[in-house]
Design an enzyme around this catalytic site. Structure first.
Site, short mmCIF file in Angstrom:
data_model
loop_
_atom_site.label_atom_id
_atom_site.label_comp_id
_atom_site.label_asym_id
_atom_site.label_seq_id
_atom_site.Cartn_x
_atom_site.Cartn_y
_atom_site.Cartn_z
N ARG A 90 32.85 -31.22 11.56
CA ARG A 90 33.52 -30.43 10.22
C ARG A 90 33.91 -31.57 9.25
O ARG A 90 34.37 -32.74 9.79
CB ARG A 90 34.69 -29.56 10.88
CG ARG A 90 34.10 -28.61 11.60
CD ARG A 90 35.25 -27.65 12.24
NE ARG A 90 34.94 -26.58 13.19
CZ ARG A 90 34.86 -26.61 14.27
NH1 ARG A 90 35.16 -27.76 15.00
NH2 ARG A 90 34.33 -25.50 15.07
N LYS A 117 39.06 -28.05 15.42
CA LYS A 117 39.21 -26.57 15.30
C LYS A 117 40.06 -26.12 16.56
O LYS A 117 39.56 -26.17 17.54
CB LYS A 117 38.40 -26.09 14.81
CG LYS A 117 38.68 -24.70 14.26
CD LYS A 117 37.44 -23.83 13.44
CE LYS A 117 37.66 -22.64 12.78
NZ LYS A 117 36.71 -21.68 12.15
N HIS A 185 29.72 -28.18 4.77
CA HIS A 185 29.37 -27.12 6.00
C HIS A 185 27.99 -26.90 6.09
O HIS A 185 27.53 -26.43 7.27
CB HIS A 185 30.34 -25.80 5.82
CG HIS A 185 30.84 -25.32 7.13
ND1 HIS A 185 31.86 -25.87 7.81
CD2 HIS A 185 30.11 -24.17 7.89
CE1 HIS A 185 31.98 -25.05 8.66
NE2 HIS A 185 30.97 -24.10 8.86
N ARG A 188 26.42 -29.34 8.30
CA ARG A 188 26.76 -28.58 9.75
C ARG A 188 25.56 -27.79 10.24
O ARG A 188 25.05 -27.83 11.21
CB ARG A 188 28.15 -28.05 9.67
CG ARG A 188 28.78 -27.81 11.15
CD ARG A 188 30.14 -27.40 11.07
NE ARG A 188 30.57 -26.41 11.93
CZ ARG A 188 31.00 -27.00 13.21
NH1 ARG A 188 30.92 -28.19 13.53
NH2 ARG A 188 31.58 -26.20 14.21
N HIS A 211 32.01 -25.01 19.35
CA HIS A 211 32.11 -23.39 19.11
C HIS A 211 32.46 -22.77 20.53
O HIS A 211 31.96 -23.26 21.59
CB HIS A 211 30.83 -22.68 18.92
CG HIS A 211 30.40 -23.16 17.26
ND1 HIS A 211 29.23 -23.09 16.80
CD2 HIS A 211 31.31 -23.16 16.22
CE1 HIS A 211 29.40 -23.30 15.53
NE2 HIS A 211 30.38 -23.29 15.12
N TYR A 220 24.25 -20.44 12.82
CA TYR A 220 23.97 -21.46 12.09
C TYR A 220 22.56 -21.82 12.14
O TYR A 220 22.01 -22.75 11.25
CB TYR A 220 24.84 -22.80 13.00
CG TYR A 220 26.39 -22.81 12.30
CD1 TYR A 220 26.57 -23.69 11.32
CD2 TYR A 220 27.12 -21.86 12.68
CE1 TYR A 220 28.24 -23.87 10.94
CE2 TYR A 220 28.56 -21.81 12.42
CZ TYR A 220 28.95 -22.80 11.34
OH TYR A 220 30.24 -23.03 11.17
#
Length: 232
Positions: A90, A117, A185, A188, A211, A220
């Protein structure tokens, strides 16, 4: 208001979720008497894929080759884009990295994300080409500043100031292939898509991206219909 807007359904749902959370906090703290969002429905999204652009392997290669690495700043730009593209970091994780976070573990170069995150710590492997690009940039830049990626001033002079997430976003847009709306992103999503297409396992990609739920990782993968490598 959101229903009548031109936002994508996924964006509407994210905005709606934030509004619900804020209103629920008001209810819990006693500032409002009714739980006003209780029976209000959100927005069902049409797709199980992220809305971010994911580059093809050829587009990714062209993007990297478009970066002029003859200057110190060019070396930084190349290392930064390459790192986003080939680790799936990120942007906030990238700009928070320090030189000391690049380590050797079990014979491999890694980046240690101390505060990802959800304040999670994880280890991200660096490919040989990523580490060499970082090494080239850091040698050219010199020893000033502990931050891994720093801003530059005119005349190709590095500063000791850490890059911001906004600066990273502007850099990605600067080098984005023509006709694409690429964001950090999106790089990513590019990492996840290309890794899964190259037959990395879903579990491996899930861990690399940080995740908690593999269903998030699956979103994704932008090119699920692959006729060259297909269940049939």
């Amino acid at each position: 208001h959101l229903a009548e807007s031109t936002y994508a359904k996924a964006t509407k749902q994210r905005m709606f979720s934030v509004a619900c959370r804020l209103m629920n906090e008001q209810y819990i703290s006693g500032h409002i008497k009714d739980k006003v969002t209780q029976d209000v429905k959100g927005f069902k999204t049409d797709s199980d894929e992220t809305t971010h652009t994911a580059l093809s392997k050829a587009q990714a290669k062209d993007m990297l080759e478009s970066i002029d690495r003859s200057s110190k700043q060019g070396k930084r730009d190349y290392a930064l884009i390459l790192m986003l593209m080939k680790t799936g970091l990120r942007r906030a994780e990238l700009v928070s990295l320090n030189r000391a976070d690049i380590k050797i573990m079990d014979g491999h170069h890694v980046a240690v994300i101390e505060h990802g995150k959800g304040d999670k710590r994880r280890v991200v492997k660096l490919r040989v080409d990523v580490y060499r690009a970082l090494e080239s940039y850091l040698q050219a830049r010199g020893q000033e500043g502990e931050a891994l990626f720093v801003s530059f001033k005119r005349g190709d002079h590095p500063t000791g100031s850490r890059m911001t997430t906004k600066a990273v976003e502007q850099l990605v847009k600067k080098y984005a292939p023509v006709g694409t709306e690429l964001t950090p992103h999106g790089l990513r999503a590019t990492f996840a898509t290309l890794a899964l297409e190259a037959e990395a396992s879903l579990h491996q990609v899930q861990y690399a991206l940080g995740h908690a739920d593999p269903r998030t990782t699956e979103r994704y993968q932008r090119r699920k219909l692959n006729l060259d490598n297909n269940a049939v």
